[in-house]
Design a protein around this motif. Structure first.
Motif, mmCIF file in Angstrom:
data_model
loop_
_atom_site.group_PDB
_atom_site.id
_atom_site.type_symbol
_atom_site.label_atom_id
_atom_site.label_comp_id
_atom_site.label_asym_id
_atom_site.label_seq_id
_atom_site.Cartn_x
_atom_site.Cartn_y
_atom_site.Cartn_z
ATOM 1 N N TRP A 57 0.823 -1.209 0.000
ATOM 2 C CA TRP A 57 0.000 0.000 0.000
ATOM 3 C C TRP A 57 0.856 1.257 0.000
ATOM 4 O O TRP A 57 0.512 2.248 -0.621
ATOM 5 N N GLU A 58 1.961 1.227 0.711
ATOM 6 C CA GLU A 58 2.868 2.375 0.747
ATOM 7 C C GLU A 58 4.050 2.188 -0.206
ATOM 8 O O GLU A 58 4.945 3.024 -0.261
ATOM 9 N N MET A 59 4.051 1.071 -0.910
ATOM 10 C CA MET A 59 5.029 0.742 -1.955
ATOM 11 C C MET A 59 6.478 0.762 -1.468
ATOM 12 O O MET A 59 7.323 1.480 -2.007
ATOM 13 N N TYR A 60 6.758 -0.021 -0.441
ATOM 14 C CA TYR A 60 8.148 -0.175 -0.009
ATOM 15 C C TYR A 60 8.378 -1.575 0.538
ATOM 16 O O TYR A 60 7.451 -2.262 0.960
ATOM 17 N N THR A 61 9.631 -1.966 0.501
ATOM 18 C CA THR A 61 10.086 -3.208 1.126
ATOM 19 C C THR A 61 11.404 -2.901 1.823
ATOM 20 O O THR A 61 12.292 -2.282 1.242
ATOM 21 N N ILE A 62 11.491 -3.323 3.069
ATOM 22 C CA ILE A 62 12.714 -3.149 3.854
ATOM 23 C C ILE A 62 13.154 -4.517 4.355
ATOM 24 O O ILE A 62 12.343 -5.322 4.806
ATOM 25 N N TYR A 63 14.452 -4.747 4.278
ATOM 26 C CA TYR A 63 15.037 -6.004 4.731
ATOM 27 C C TYR A 63 15.777 -5.732 6.033
ATOM 28 O O TYR A 63 16.701 -4.923 6.078
ATOM 29 N N HIS A 64 15.373 -6.403 7.105
ATOM 30 C CA HIS A 64 15.976 -6.234 8.423
ATOM 31 C C HIS A 64 16.805 -7.481 8.727
ATOM 32 O O HIS A 64 16.350 -8.604 8.518
ATOM 33 N N PHE A 65 18.015 -7.263 9.223
ATOM 34 C CA PHE A 65 18.916 -8.368 9.551
ATOM 35 C C PHE A 65 19.386 -8.244 10.995
ATOM 36 O O PHE A 65 19.829 -7.183 11.416
ATOM 37 N N PHE A 66 19.284 -9.334 11.742
ATOM 38 C CA PHE A 66 19.743 -9.386 13.126
ATOM 39 C C PHE A 66 20.741 -10.525 13.261
ATOM 40 O O PHE A 66 20.562 -11.583 12.665
ATOM 41 N N SER A 67 21.748 -10.302 14.066
ATOM 42 C CA SER A 67 22.734 -11.326 14.356
ATOM 43 C C SER A 67 23.018 -11.280 15.850
ATOM 44 O O SER A 67 23.234 -10.204 16.416
ATOM 45 N N CYS A 68 22.979 -12.428 16.494
ATOM 46 C CA CYS A 68 23.244 -12.476 17.935
ATOM 47 C C CYS A 68 23.804 -13.849 18.283
ATOM 48 O O CYS A 68 23.857 -14.743 17.453
ATOM 49 N N ASP A 69 24.241 -13.981 19.520
ATOM 50 C CA ASP A 69 24.648 -15.302 19.984
ATOM 51 C C ASP A 69 23.817 -15.647 21.212
ATOM 52 O O ASP A 69 23.100 -14.823 21.744
ATOM 53 N N GLN A 70 23.913 -16.875 21.603
ATOM 54 C CA GLN A 70 23.121 -17.354 22.740
ATOM 55 C C GLN A 70 23.894 -17.244 24.047
ATOM 56 O O GLN A 70 23.499 -17.813 25.050
ATOM 57 N N ILE A 71 24.977 -16.479 24.006
ATOM 58 C CA ILE A 71 25.819 -16.323 25.194
ATOM 59 C C ILE A 71 25.475 -15.045 25.940
ATOM 60 O O ILE A 71 25.328 -15.040 27.154
ATOM 61 N N GLY A 72 25.311 -13.949 25.220
ATOM 62 C CA GLY A 72 25.050 -12.664 25.859
ATOM 63 C C GLY A 72 23.832 -11.979 25.276
ATOM 64 O O GLY A 72 23.064 -12.567 24.532
ATOM 65 N N GLU A 73 23.660 -10.717 25.617
ATOM 66 C CA GLU A 73 22.508 -9.940 25.164
ATOM 67 C C GLU A 73 22.834 -9.039 23.971
ATOM 68 O O GLU A 73 21.933 -8.426 23.409
ATOM 69 N N ASP A 74 24.104 -8.935 23.581
ATOM 70 C CA ASP A 74 24.482 -8.058 22.474
ATOM 71 C C ASP A 74 23.983 -8.630 21.149
ATOM 72 O O ASP A 74 23.889 -9.842 20.976
ATOM 73 N N TYR A 75 23.672 -7.713 20.222
ATOM 74 C CA TYR A 75 23.284 -8.136 18.888
ATOM 75 C C TYR A 75 23.612 -7.036 17.892
ATOM 76 O O TYR A 75 23.816 -5.891 18.263
ATOM 77 N N SER A 76 23.675 -7.415 16.627
ATOM 78 C CA SER A 76 23.873 -6.415 15.576
ATOM 79 C C SER A 76 22.602 -6.361 14.735
ATOM 80 O O SER A 76 21.864 -7.347 14.623
ATOM 81 N N TYR A 77 22.376 -5.180 14.151
ATOM 82 C CA TYR A 77 21.164 -4.956 13.373
ATOM 83 C C TYR A 77 21.505 -4.098 12.157
ATOM 84 O O TYR A 77 22.303 -3.169 12.252
ATOM 85 N N GLN A 78 20.903 -4.439 11.050
ATOM 86 C CA GLN A 78 21.055 -3.644 9.830
ATOM 87 C C GLN A 78 19.752 -3.711 9.060
ATOM 88 O O GLN A 78 19.094 -4.752 9.028
ATOM 89 N N SER A 79 19.361 -2.602 8.451
ATOM 90 C CA SER A 79 18.211 -2.619 7.555
ATOM 91 C C SER A 79 18.636 -2.045 6.211
ATOM 92 O O SER A 79 19.427 -1.103 6.141
ATOM 93 N N LEU A 80 18.123 -2.661 5.151
ATOM 94 C CA LEU A 80 18.466 -2.252 3.797
ATOM 95 C C LEU A 80 17.200 -2.157 2.951
ATOM 96 O O LEU A 80 16.256 -2.932 3.146
ATOM 97 N N SER A 81 17.212 -1.243 1.995
ATOM 98 C CA SER A 81 16.099 -1.109 1.064
ATOM 99 C C SER A 81 16.273 -2.106 -0.081
ATOM 100 O O SER A 81 17.332 -2.709 -0.255
ATOM 101 N N SER A 82 15.237 -2.222 -0.895
ATOM 102 C CA SER A 82 15.319 -3.111 -2.062
ATOM 103 C C SER A 82 16.426 -2.673 -3.007
ATOM 104 O O SER A 82 17.149 -3.517 -3.561
ATOM 105 N N SER A 83 16.582 -1.374 -3.217
ATOM 106 C CA SER A 83 17.633 -0.908 -4.121
ATOM 107 C C SER A 83 19.025 -1.243 -3.577
ATOM 108 O O SER A 83 19.941 -1.567 -4.354
ATOM 109 N N GLN A 84 19.204 -1.186 -2.266
ATOM 110 C CA GLN A 84 20.497 -1.555 -1.679
ATOM 111 C C GLN A 84 20.758 -3.055 -1.833
ATOM 112 O O GLN A 84 21.884 -3.463 -2.135
ATOM 113 N N ILE A 85 19.735 -3.863 -1.636
ATOM 114 C CA ILE A 85 19.865 -5.309 -1.815
ATOM 115 C C ILE A 85 20.229 -5.617 -3.265
ATOM 116 O O ILE A 85 21.113 -6.432 -3.545
#
Length: 98
Positions: A57-85
């Protein structure tokens, strides 16, 4: 590949830190008109979440990426648009990386 449309897979709760789950739910809750597709993979002790947010409806797609481990609470996050992908895909193809 498992696809969960418009819901976060319940069986992933034990794999992800609380902050990651809250971040994902915040994204989902912020866009009630979007469709979401989620894929979770694990490479012990790491977990990776691939979340596609598609809003026709708003004509967009965003790709969200998360990376973490099962040891601690830290994580990394990145979001990219379709054109970036698409640019990354073209770059990989041009570099002949498989």
């Amino acid at each position: 590949m498992l696809v969960y449309e418009n819901q976060f897979p319940e069986n992933c709760s034990i794999l992800l830190p609380v902050d990651v789950k809250q971040h994902i739910m915040g994204i989902v809750d912020a866009s009630p008109t979007s469709q979401f597709y989620c894929h979770v993979t694990t490479e012990i002790p790491n977990a990776y979440v691939y979340l596609i947010e598609h809003n026709p409806w708003e004509m967009y797609t965003i790709y969200h990426f998360f990376s973490c481990d099962q040891i601690g609470e830290d994580y990394s996050y990145q979001s990219l648009s379709s054109s970036q992908i698409n640019m990354i895909n073209q770059f990989v193809l041009k570099a002949n990386i498989t």
